[in-house]
Structures are given as structure tokens and as C-alpha cells.
Design an enzyme around this catalytic site. Structure first.
Site, PDB file in Angstrom:
ATOM      1  N   ARG A   1      30.011  34.753  38.155  1.00 48.41           N
ATOM      2  CA  ARG A   1      29.929  33.668  37.187  1.00 48.41           C
ATOM      3  C   ARG A   1      28.573  33.045  36.978  1.00 48.41           C
ATOM      4  O   ARG A   1      28.382  32.288  36.029  1.00 48.41           O
ATOM      5  CB  ARG A   1      30.945  32.584  37.559  1.00 48.41           C
ATOM      6  CG  ARG A   1      32.344  32.982  37.149  1.00 48.41           C
ATOM      7  CD  ARG A   1      33.340  31.964  37.573  1.00 48.41           C
ATOM      8  NE  ARG A   1      33.302  31.833  39.021  1.00 48.41           N
ATOM      9  CZ  ARG A   1      34.049  30.985  39.706  1.00 48.41           C
ATOM     10  NH1 ARG A   1      34.866  30.179  39.081  1.00 48.41           N
ATOM     11  NH2 ARG A   1      33.965  30.939  41.012  1.00 48.41           N
TER      12      ARG A   1
ATOM     13  N   TYR B   1      44.913  34.232  53.808  1.00 47.84           N
ATOM     14  CA  TYR B   1      45.482  34.086  52.455  1.00 47.84           C
ATOM     15  C   TYR B   1      46.959  34.413  52.428  1.00 47.84           C
ATOM     16  O   TYR B   1      47.756  33.721  51.782  1.00 47.84           O
ATOM     17  CB  TYR B   1      44.719  34.970  51.453  1.00 47.84           C
ATOM     18  CG  TYR B   1      43.348  34.417  51.111  1.00 47.84           C
ATOM     19  CD1 TYR B   1      43.223  33.278  50.323  1.00 47.84           C
ATOM     20  CD2 TYR B   1      42.189  35.008  51.589  1.00 47.84           C
ATOM     21  CE1 TYR B   1      41.981  32.744  50.016  1.00 47.84           C
ATOM     22  CE2 TYR B   1      40.943  34.481  51.288  1.00 47.84           C
ATOM     23  CZ  TYR B   1      40.847  33.350  50.500  1.00 47.84           C
ATOM     24  OH  TYR B   1      39.613  32.822  50.207  1.00 47.84           O
TER      25      TYR B   1
ATOM     26  N   ARG C   1      33.815  39.156  30.614  1.00 51.96           N
ATOM     27  CA  ARG C   1      35.116  38.843  31.206  1.00 51.96           C
ATOM     28  C   ARG C   1      36.057  38.065  30.275  1.00 51.96           C
ATOM     29  O   ARG C   1      37.256  37.954  30.558  1.00 51.96           O
ATOM     30  CB  ARG C   1      34.906  38.032  32.498  1.00 51.96           C
ATOM     31  CG  ARG C   1      34.717  38.852  33.776  1.00 51.96           C
ATOM     32  CD  ARG C   1      36.008  39.494  34.270  1.00 51.96           C
ATOM     33  NE  ARG C   1      37.129  38.583  34.210  1.00 51.96           N
ATOM     34  CZ  ARG C   1      37.346  37.580  35.046  1.00 51.96           C
ATOM     35  NH1 ARG C   1      36.556  37.395  36.064  1.00 51.96           N
ATOM     36  NH2 ARG C   1      38.383  36.786  34.895  1.00 51.96           N
TER      37      ARG C   1
ATOM     38  N   ASP D   1      37.505  42.500  44.600  1.00 57.04           N
ATOM     39  CA  ASP D   1      37.834  41.303  45.365  1.00 57.04           C
ATOM     40  C   ASP D   1      38.560  41.728  46.630  1.00 57.04           C
ATOM     41  O   ASP D   1      39.164  42.804  46.670  1.00 57.04           O
ATOM     42  CB  ASP D   1      38.697  40.331  44.560  1.00 57.04           C
ATOM     43  CG  ASP D   1      38.733  38.955  45.220  1.00 57.04           C
ATOM     44  OD1 ASP D   1      37.822  38.156  44.979  1.00 57.04           O
ATOM     45  OD2 ASP D   1      39.657  38.707  46.023  1.00 57.04           O
TER      46      ASP D   1
ATOM     47  N   ARG E   1      28.107  37.816  45.998  1.00 56.59           N
ATOM     48  CA  ARG E   1      28.532  37.242  44.717  1.00 56.59           C
ATOM     49  C   ARG E   1      27.437  37.268  43.645  1.00 56.59           C
ATOM     50  O   ARG E   1      27.387  36.400  42.780  1.00 56.59           O
ATOM     51  CB  ARG E   1      29.005  35.787  44.905  1.00 56.59           C
ATOM     52  CG  ARG E   1      30.322  35.660  45.640  1.00 56.59           C
ATOM     53  CD  ARG E   1      31.500  35.930  44.725  1.00 56.59           C
ATOM     54  NE  ARG E   1      32.734  35.992  45.490  1.00 56.59           N
ATOM     55  CZ  ARG E   1      33.570  34.966  45.633  1.00 56.59           C
ATOM     56  NH1 ARG E   1      33.314  33.824  45.049  1.00 56.59           N
ATOM     57  NH2 ARG E   1      34.654  35.108  46.348  1.00 56.59           N
TER      58      ARG E   1
HETATM   59  O1  CP3 Z   1      29.231  39.894  43.480  1.00 59.82           O
HETATM   60  C1  CP3 Z   1      29.952  40.190  44.429  1.00 59.82           C
HETATM   61  O2  CP3 Z   1      29.774  39.766  45.585  1.00 59.82           O
HETATM   62  C2  CP3 Z   1      31.053  41.216  44.196  1.00 59.82           C
HETATM   63  C3  CP3 Z   1      32.294  40.743  43.919  1.00 59.82           C
HETATM   64  C4  CP3 Z   1      33.136  39.944  44.880  1.00 59.82           C
HETATM   65  C5  CP3 Z   1      34.110  39.049  44.392  1.00 59.82           C
HETATM   66  N1  CP3 Z   1      34.837  38.590  45.433  1.00 59.82           N
HETATM   67  C6  CP3 Z   1      34.308  38.744  42.960  1.00 59.82           C
HETATM   68  C7  CP3 Z   1      34.982  37.490  42.585  1.00 59.82           C
HETATM   69  C8  CP3 Z   1      33.255  39.963  46.277  1.00 59.82           C
HETATM   70  C9  CP3 Z   1      32.429  40.726  47.297  1.00 59.82           C
HETATM   71  C10 CP3 Z   1      34.350  39.105  46.605  1.00 59.82           C
HETATM   72  C11 CP3 Z   1      34.844  38.908  47.978  1.00 59.82           C
HETATM   73  C12 CP3 Z   1      35.717  37.763  48.246  1.00 59.82           C
HETATM   74  N2  CP3 Z   1      36.765  37.285  47.516  1.00 59.82           N
HETATM   75  C13 CP3 Z   1      35.651  37.010  49.442  1.00 59.82           C
HETATM   76  C14 CP3 Z   1      34.698  37.255  50.551  1.00 59.82           C
HETATM   77  C15 CP3 Z   1      33.368  36.711  50.228  1.00 59.82           C
HETATM   78  C16 CP3 Z   1      33.264  35.223  50.312  1.00 59.82           C
HETATM   79  O3  CP3 Z   1      32.963  34.616  49.272  1.00 59.82           O
HETATM   80  O4  CP3 Z   1      33.475  34.686  51.394  1.00 59.82           O
HETATM   81  C17 CP3 Z   1      36.676  36.024  49.379  1.00 59.82           C
HETATM   82  C18 CP3 Z   1      36.965  34.977  50.422  1.00 59.82           C
HETATM   83  C19 CP3 Z   1      37.372  36.224  48.163  1.00 59.82           C
HETATM   84  C20 CP3 Z   1      38.538  35.466  47.650  1.00 59.82           C
HETATM   85  C21 CP3 Z   1      38.192  34.818  46.376  1.00 59.82           C
HETATM   86  N3  CP3 Z   1      38.210  35.466  45.166  1.00 59.82           N
HETATM   87  C22 CP3 Z   1      37.746  33.479  46.140  1.00 59.82           C
HETATM   88  C23 CP3 Z   1      37.600  32.412  47.203  1.00 59.82           C
HETATM   89  C24 CP3 Z   1      37.472  33.369  44.768  1.00 59.82           C
HETATM   90  C25 CP3 Z   1      36.876  32.187  44.014  1.00 59.82           C
HETATM   91  C26 CP3 Z   1      37.862  31.375  43.271  1.00 59.82           C
HETATM   92  C27 CP3 Z   1      37.160  30.557  42.189  1.00 59.82           C
HETATM   93  O5  CP3 Z   1      37.449  30.838  41.008  1.00 59.82           O
HETATM   94  O6  CP3 Z   1      36.338  29.705  42.509  1.00 59.82           O
HETATM   95  C28 CP3 Z   1      37.772  34.608  44.177  1.00 59.82           C
HETATM   96  C29 CP3 Z   1      37.622  34.983  42.762  1.00 59.82           C
HETATM   97  C30 CP3 Z   1      36.448  35.817  42.472  1.00 59.82           C
HETATM   98  N4  CP3 Z   1      36.094  36.939  43.141  1.00 59.82           N
HETATM   99  C31 CP3 Z   1      35.539  35.628  41.408  1.00 59.82           C
HETATM  100  C32 CP3 Z   1      34.626  36.685  41.451  1.00 59.82           C
HETATM  101  C33 CP3 Z   1      33.497  36.961  40.523  1.00 59.82           C
HETATM  102  C34 CP3 Z   1      35.599  34.507  40.385  1.00 59.82           C
HETATM  103  C35 CP3 Z   1      36.713  34.765  39.415  1.00 59.82           C
HETATM  104  C36 CP3 Z   1      36.279  34.907  37.989  1.00 59.82           C
HETATM  105  O7  CP3 Z   1      35.099  35.173  37.687  1.00 59.82           O
HETATM  106  O8  CP3 Z   1      37.169  34.791  37.129  1.00 59.82           O
END
Ligand code: CP3
Length: 344
Positions: free
Chosen positions: A29, A150, A38, A74, A25
Site C-alpha cells: 500500500r 490467527y 488492486r 500473504d 512489505r
Molecule cells: O511486500 C511484501 O512483504 C509481500 C507481501 C506480504 C503481504 N503480507 C501482503 C499484504 C507479506 C510478506 C505478508 C506477510 C504477512 N501477512 C505477515 C507477516 C509479516 C508481518 O507483517 O509481520 C502477517 C502477520 C500477515 C497478516 C496480514 N495480512 C496483516 C496483519 C495484514 C494487514 C491488514 C491491514 O489491512 O492493515 C494483511 C494484509 C496484507 N498483506 C496487505 C498486503 C499488501 C494489505 C492488504 C491490501 O493491500 O488490501
């Protein structure tokens, strides 16, 4: 001849010029430039915009000088691209319109065709032109269990109760579901590999919710089938709370095993070696608690030095967090941490 990126050297169990580091991550953000870019674009639309994906993936590389670029995407992107009705809701995570709970639901799950994720491949093409040669581009996908959670729960879940109910209550349906998801996951990874990613990480973020027995029976065969199809680049296999599952996760197929912050790296290495003395010495990734970034740099420095020393027990150590960067993290402390790791 050009030299191999330090991250790829470590992933192969070699000795790189410095300890490679990247952060799960890192693209997201915690960066003001990410939030600015974004503005007005939904998460899943951003993931299908090659220029935006390239730029967001580059941001932490430029700012922090990390050794790995994780593709901005994602885990639910391939499901969405294949036609599953879902969205990522800010502050919540993935939400699925019609949760999958019956054999009919499983039958209706679509396959993923490479052209449906062409924008992801295009983004990788742009990145390969822009990334410094010493920085490895890491592709990724969600593992069958974490994606199933999910799909079955319909959204994020603390206890995974519907998922576990399905697993134990209808094993046949469960295995049919995981087999279908494994096909989607493998297709997504191969679309990225064909486009040129240099390593892949399989995120089984929620596997730590399972006992080792359940993991081996209900999850391992499916993750193994995905990972076995990848023979050309290093495979990183990651989960949270997986101290008890590390040997099984390596067995599923991993050149690099991800370790969260709950057990030290030397203990992780010991567990991996004892479980499989016939295999080469393991390579590990991770271990810094993402919450440490809120404790001030002195605390981070102590932890980084400890983890760096304990990582010497492995054949290779890729420095990372035990889970993703938290949204409120100060980017400055991340940059200082990279500088420290590179100086060790
Ligand atoms: O920087 C990185 O690692 C690359 C991008 C990345 C994202 N998601 C971007 C993202 C990666 C590798 C993921 C994987 C992902 N997504 C996982 C596995 C990694 C982990 O954290 O365990 C999981 C479980 C998800 C599912 C997911 N997507 C969640 C739980 C969330 C967060 C929800 C929130 O808003 O708190 C997301 C959204 C997400 N994925 C964001 C980002 C940057 C935030 C959304 C945004 O910026 O609008």
C-alpha cells in the site's frame, strides 16, 4: 559464468559487491501503482492471479532498485487455498470464520496440496523470466506459531490470550495443532521452491509475545521441522520483539536471523555467537525502524549509517527494516534509502 545475486552472497556469509537491501512489505500500500492495480480486486483473489502477483512483486524492484523481490502473497494464502474459511479484511488483517479451539477443529484442518497453490507457482515462473539476474526472488510462509495465533484467536490479537491458554491448558492439543500447521507451511514453501524461489523467509511475526522457555517448548520443534526440510536455498527466520529469542530462532534453523529495531545488530550478533560459539559467524537481516521513514531523510541517513557500521559485526548483513513498510510511507524516501545503502 554468471555471478550470484548480492543478497544470496550475503545470506551465505560471503562478501557481496554492495550491501544488499530489500524491505518487508515493500510490495503494497505504500505504492500508488499498487493501489491502482488492486482497485476492485480482493486481497486473496489478487494473491491467486499470477499476472497480478508478478506485477505487484516487480513494482518495488523497478521503483526502488532493491536487491530482493518478496513474492506478493500473504501468510494465510496456504490456509485459504487448503480450504480454511478465512478472509483478509482491509485495515484489520486475517479473519477466520471458525476459530480452531478443540481437537475436532484440529482434525478438520485440511492438508495443502501443491496444485491448490498452482497460481503461486505460475506467478514465480513469470517472475523468474522478468526479474533482473542480480535480484533474488524470496518466497515465504507464516511460521506455525503466528498462523496458530490467527487460527485460534480468529483474527489479529494484541495479547494472544486464547492462543496462550490453549498452549498451556492443553499442550497435547497445541502440539497437534502446530504439527498440522507445520505441514501446511512446509507444503507451501516447497511449492515455491519447486517453482524456483532463491531464498525463503519464515515469518514468525508474533513469536516475540513468548518467553524463551515457552518458545523452546511449544514452538521451536515445529518451526525446526519446517526449516529442516529446506536444504537448497538460504532460510531467513524473522520475528518482531525477538531480542530474547534470537539464539533459539537460529537453533530452529536459520541461515539468516531477522532482527527488529529494539537491539542493535552488533548486540544481536554477540548474543548469537555466545549462544552457539561452535556455529559459523551469524548472518543477520533488518534493524531499521519502519517509523523512521516519517522522520525525514537526515534522520534516516544517520540510522542507516549506524546500522551499516554495526552490521559489520556479522558474517553477512542484508539491510532491511525491523518490520514491514507502513502504508503511509512516502515511496520517495524508500528509493533514496536504497541509493544511500548501495553507496556505502
Ligand atoms: O511486500 C511484501 O512483504 C509481500 C507481501 C506480504 C503481504 N503480507 C501482503 C499484504 C507479506 C510478506 C505478508 C506477510 C504477512 N501477512 C505477515 C507477516 C509479516 C508481518 O507483517 O509481520 C502477517 C502477520 C500477515 C497478516 C496480514 N495480512 C496483516 C496483519 C495484514 C494487514 C491488514 C491491514 O489491512 O492493515 C494483511 C494484509 C496484507 N498483506 C496487505 C498486503 C499488501 C494489505 C492488504 C491490501 O493491500 O488490501
Amino acid at each position: 559464468m554468471t555471478s550470484m545475486a548480492p543478497l544470496l552472497v550475503a545470506a551465505r556469509g560471503g562478501t557481496p559487491s554492495h550491501t544488499p537491501v530489500w524491505f518487508m512489505r515493500q510490495a503494497g500500500r505504500s505504492l500508488p501503482e499498487y493501489r491502482a492495480l488492486r482497485q476492485g480486486t480482493a486481497m486473496l483473489d489478487a494473491c491467486m492471479d499470477p499476472e497480478m502477483v508478478c506485477e505487484i512483486t516487480m513494482q518495488p524492484v523497478r521503483r526502488h532498485g532493491v536487491d530482493g523481490a518478496i513474492l506478493f502473497s500473504d501468510i494465510v494464502v496456504p490456509l485459504k487455498a487448503a480450504g480454511v474459511d478465512l478472509d483478509i479484511v482491509a485495515g484489520t488483517g486475517p479473519v477466520v470464520a471458525n476459530p480452531v479451539r478443540t481437537i475436532e477443529d484440529v482434525r478438520k484442518l485440511p492438508e495443502l496440496h501443491a496444485e491448490q497453490v498452482q497460481p503461486v507457482a505460475d506467478a514465480i515462473g513469470l517472475l523468474l523470466k522478468e526479474l533482473p539476474q542480480q535480484v533474488a526472488l524470496i518466497g515465504f510462509a507464516g511460521a506455525p506459531f503466528t498462523l496458530a495465533s490467527y487460527l485460534v484467536e480468529g483474527g489479529p490479537s494484541k495479547n494472544h490470550e486464547r492462543t496462550k491458554a490453549l498452549m498451556h491448558g492443553n499442550p497435547e492439543l497445541w502440539h497437534a495443532l502446530l504439527a498440522k500447521i507445520a505441514d501446511v507451511t512446509a507444503a507451501f514453501l516447497h511449492a515455491q521452491l519447486d517453482a524456483g524461489v532463491q531464498a525463503v523467509q519464515l515469518f514468525d511475526s508474533w513469536a516475540g509475545a513468548l518467553s524463551e522457555r515457552d518458545y523452546r517448548e511449544f514452538v521451536l520443534p515445529h518451526s525446526k521441522r519446517v526449516l529442516e526440510t529446506i536444504t537448497t536455498v538460504p532460510r531467513i527466520h524473522f520475528g518482531v520483539g525477538t531480542g530474547e529469542l534470537l539464539p533459539a530462532m537460529r537453533e530452529a534453523g536459520a541461515d539468516v536471523v531477522g532482527v527488529d529495531w529494539r537491539i542493535p545488530l552488533d548486540v544481536a550478533v554477540q548474543r548469537l555467537e555466545q549462544a552457539a560459539p561452535q556455529l559459523p559467524k551469524p548472518v543477520v537481516q533488518g534493524n531499521l525502524d519502519p517509523a523512521l521513514f516519517f522522520a525525514g531523510f537526515d534522520a534516516v541517513e544517520r540510522e542507516v549509517r549506524r546500522i551499516h557500521a554495526e552490521g559489520k559485526a556479522a558474517a553477512g548483513h542484508i539491510f532491511n527494516l525491523g518490520h514491514g513498510v507502513l502504508p503511509d510511507t512516502d515511496p520517495e524516501i524508500i528509493t533514496r534509502t536504497v541509493e544511500l545503502i548501495h553507496s556505502l
